[in-house]
Enzyme design. Structure first.
Site, mmCIF file in Angstrom:
data_model
loop_
_atom_site.group_PDB
_atom_site.id
_atom_site.type_symbol
_atom_site.label_atom_id
_atom_site.label_comp_id
_atom_site.label_asym_id
_atom_site.label_seq_id
_atom_site.Cartn_x
_atom_site.Cartn_y
_atom_site.Cartn_z
ATOM 1 C CG HIS A 85 -1.905 0.985 1.420
ATOM 2 N ND1 HIS A 85 -1.643 2.282 1.793
ATOM 3 C CD2 HIS A 85 -3.246 0.912 1.264
ATOM 4 C CE1 HIS A 85 -2.777 2.962 1.857
ATOM 5 N NE2 HIS A 85 -3.770 2.159 1.532
ATOM 6 C CB CYS A 120 -3.739 3.361 -1.459
ATOM 7 S SG CYS A 120 -4.886 4.677 -1.154
ATOM 8 C CD GLN A 157 -7.161 -4.533 4.049
ATOM 9 O OE1 GLN A 157 -8.090 -5.288 4.342
ATOM 10 N NE2 GLN A 157 -7.368 -3.263 3.752
ATOM 11 C CG ASP A 210 0.293 -2.401 6.144
ATOM 12 O OD1 ASP A 210 -0.713 -2.584 6.863
ATOM 13 O OD2 ASP A 210 0.265 -1.737 5.092
ATOM 14 C CE LYS A 243 -7.506 -0.058 6.223
ATOM 15 N NZ LYS A 243 -8.264 0.357 5.039
HETATM 16 N N1 PLP Z 1 -2.035 -0.682 4.592
HETATM 17 C C1 PLP Z 1 -2.999 -1.420 4.027
HETATM 18 C C2 PLP Z 1 -2.698 -2.802 3.606
HETATM 19 C C3 PLP Z 1 -4.272 -0.892 3.872
HETATM 20 O O1 PLP Z 1 -5.246 -1.636 3.306
HETATM 21 C C4 PLP Z 1 -4.529 0.427 4.307
HETATM 22 C C5 PLP Z 1 -5.866 1.034 4.100
HETATM 23 O O2 PLP Z 1 -6.558 0.733 3.162
HETATM 24 C C6 PLP Z 1 -3.497 1.141 4.897
HETATM 25 C C7 PLP Z 1 -2.264 0.566 5.027
HETATM 26 C C8 PLP Z 1 -3.705 2.536 5.402
HETATM 27 O O3 PLP Z 1 -4.557 2.521 6.483
HETATM 28 P P1 PLP Z 1 -5.081 3.894 7.132
HETATM 29 O O4 PLP Z 1 -5.580 4.712 5.988
HETATM 30 O O5 PLP Z 1 -6.143 3.457 8.068
HETATM 31 O O6 PLP Z 1 -3.914 4.517 7.812
#
Ligand code: PLP
Length: 405
Positions: A121, A362, A201, A198, A224
Site C-alpha cells: 500500500h 492506494c 488487512q 503492515d 478496519k
Molecule cells: N495498509 C494497508 C494494507 C491498507 O489496506 C490500508 C488502508 O486501506 C493502509 C495501510 C492505510 O490505512 P489507514 O488509511 O487506516 O492509515
C-alpha cells in the site's frame, strides 16, 4: 454467530440504497460499526468526557482508566508482552510514518537498505522513500509473480547485511495475498534486519500473535477492525521503542521541560504527544473485545468460506478476470471485466445497493504490475453471507447486459 446472525448488531446494514437492501462489500476500505462500539464511543462523550492523564477529578480518572484498559485489550489482541509496547496512533499510516521517521532517521544512512515488497500500500512505500531520500539509504523492492504472490527467491536475493529494515504488508489490500510472514521474518532476522508488518488487512481477519511471529513492529487501523476512524495501534518491541527518539513533541510525552533541555517520558507516553483520540481509543478497545469475542479463528474460517464461494461464482462470469490469484489469499477478491471499467461497475452496483470499491486501492505499483488502471474489489467482513455474494454476481450479470457487445 457470524454472517446473518450478526447483522442485527450493525445498524448501518439496516438501510436500503436505491430501493435495495444494502450489501456492504467494502470492508477492506473500512468496516461498519457494531452497536457496542457506537455505544462505547457515545458513552465517553455522554458520561466520561474529560482529558486523560491530567485530571485529579473523577471524570478524568474514568476516561484515563478506560483508555488504559483499551491498551491492555490491544496487548491481548496482539499477544504483546507488555501493554506499554502498544502505542495509540492515528492508524496504520501514522504507525509506519512514526517508525520510518524515528527509528529510520536514527538508524539509516548511505549504504543501508530498506526492503519492501511490490505489493505494498502507498502508506508502506512513501514514508520509506522519504526517509531513504533524507538519509541516503536505498529502497529495495522484492518482486511478485503473475498470481500476486511474493517471489521468495527474489526476497532472499535482496536481503543482505545491508538490509536494516524489512517493511512488508501482511495481507495485500489489492490482491488478497497472504504473505509467508513467518519465513520472511526468520530470513530477515538471520540477515540482521528488523521487520515491520503492515497488519491493516490481517488484524481484522485472523488472530495475530506478535510473539509467535517474532515481529519487531506491527501496525493496524481501528476502523478496519470494526472500530472508529482516527485511531490505530503501533506495537513495537520495548527495547526498540526505548531506544528510538520521540515522534512529536508536546504535552504528555515529557518528564521535565526547561528552555535549555527536555527529558522524555517512558513508554507509551513518549510517543503520544498531546491529547489523544480518547473516545477513539476506547471505541477501538471495544471493537477488539468484540472481535475476540467472535473468535478470530472462526472469523478467518467464515471469510475463507466466503472467499472460496465468491471465487467460484465470479469465475463463472465470462469476461471477468480476477487480479490476485495466489494460493494463500484472504478477505477479498479483485477483478476486472472485459466489457466495463471498474468505476462504471462500482457505480452500477451501487444502484443495486451493493457497495464495492473500484480504483487503484492506494497500490498503484500493483496496478502497473498487472497493467490495469484499476480493479473492482469485493472485500468481506464478519456480517457478510453467501447471499451477499449471490447479489453481487447477479448484479454483475446486469452490468454485463448493459455493456457487453
Ligand atoms: N495498509 C494497508 C494494507 C491498507 O489496506 C490500508 C488502508 O486501506 C493502509 C495501510 C492505510 O490505512 P489507514 O488509511 O487506516 O492509515
Amino acid at each position: 454467530m457470524l454472517g446473518e446472525a450478526l447483522r442485527g448488531q450493525f445498524p448501518a446494514l439496516n438501510q436500503e440504497i436505491g430501493g435495495h437492501p444494502l450489501v456492504y462489500l467494502d470492508n477492506g476500505a473500512t468496516t461498519l460499526k457494531p452497536d457496542c462500539v457506537i455505544e462505547s464511543i457515545t458513552s465517553v462523550y455522554a458520561r466520561d468526557c474529560a482529558n486523560v492523564h491530567r485530571g485529579v477529578h473523577t471524570l478524568s480518572q474514568r476516561a484515563t482508566q478506560r483508555q488504559e484498559e483499551a491498551r491492555v485489550t490491544a496487548q491481548r489482541f496482539l499477544n504483546a508482552p507488555e501493554a506499554r509496547e502498544c502505542i495509540f496512533v492515528r492508524g496504520t499510516t501514522e504507525g509506519i510514518n512514526l517508525v520510518a521517521n524515528t527509528w529510520g532517521r536514527a538508524n539509516l544512512g548511505p549504504g543501508d537498505e530498506v526492503l519492501i515488497t511490490a505489493m505494498e500500500h502507498h502508506s508502506n512505500i512513501v514514508p520509506w522513500q522519504m526517509v531513504c531520500k533524507a538519509t541516503g539509504a536505498t529502497l529495495q523492492v522484492a518482486d511478485i509473480d503473475d498470481d500476486g504472490a511474493l517471489v521468495m527467491d527474489d526476497y532472499r536475493a535482496k536481503l543482505s547485511s545491508k538490509t536494516k529494515m524489512v517493511s512488508a504488508i501482511h495481507v495485500s489490500n489489492a490482491l488478497g495475498t497472504v504473505n509467508p510472514v513467518e519465513e520472511m521474518i526468520r530470513l530477515a532476522h538471520d540477515a540482521g534486519a528488523l521487520v515491520l508488518l503492515d497488519g491493516a488487512q490481517s488484524a481484522p481477519h485472523q488472530p495475530v500473535d506478535v510473539q509467535a511471529l517474532d515481529v519487531d513492529f506491527f501496525v493496524f487501523s481501528g476502523h478496519k477492525v470494526y472500530g472508529p476512524t482516527g485511531v490505530g495501534i503501533l506495537y513495537g518491541r520495548e527495547s526498540l521503542l526505548d531506544a528510538m527518539p520521540p515522534w512529536e513533541g508536546g504535552g504528555d510525552m515529557i518528564r521535565t521541560v526547561t528552555f535549555e533541555e527536555t527529558t522524555y517520558a517512558g513508554l507509551p507516553s513518549k510517543f503520544e504527544a498531546g491529547t489523544p483520540n480518547i473516545a477513539g481509543a476506547i471505541g477501538l478497545g471495544t471493537a477488539m473485545e468484540f472481535l475476540m469475542g467472535l473468535d478470530l479463528a472462526k472469523v478467518a474460517e467464515h471469510e475463507a468460506d466466503l472467499l472460496r464461494y465468491a471465487t467460484e461464482r465470479l469465475d463463472s462470469i465470462d469476461g471477468l478476470r480476477r487480479i490476485g490469484t495466489a494460493e494463500d489469499r484472504a478477505g477479498l477478491v479483485g477483478f476486472v471485466l472485459d466489457w466495463a471499467h471498474p468505476h462504471d461497475v462500482g457505480t452500477i452496483l451501487d444502484h443495486e445497493g451493493i457497495a464495492i470499491r473500484a480504483g487503484h486501492h492506494c497500490a498503484q505499483p500493483v496496478m502497473d504490475r498487472f497493467q490495469v488502471p484499476a480493479t473492482a474489489r469485493a472485500s468481506f467482513g464478519v456480517y457478510n453471507t453467501r447471499e451477499d455474494i449471490d447479489r453481487l454476481v447477479s448484479a454483475l450479470h446486469s452490468v454485463k447486459e448493459i455493456f457487453a457487445p
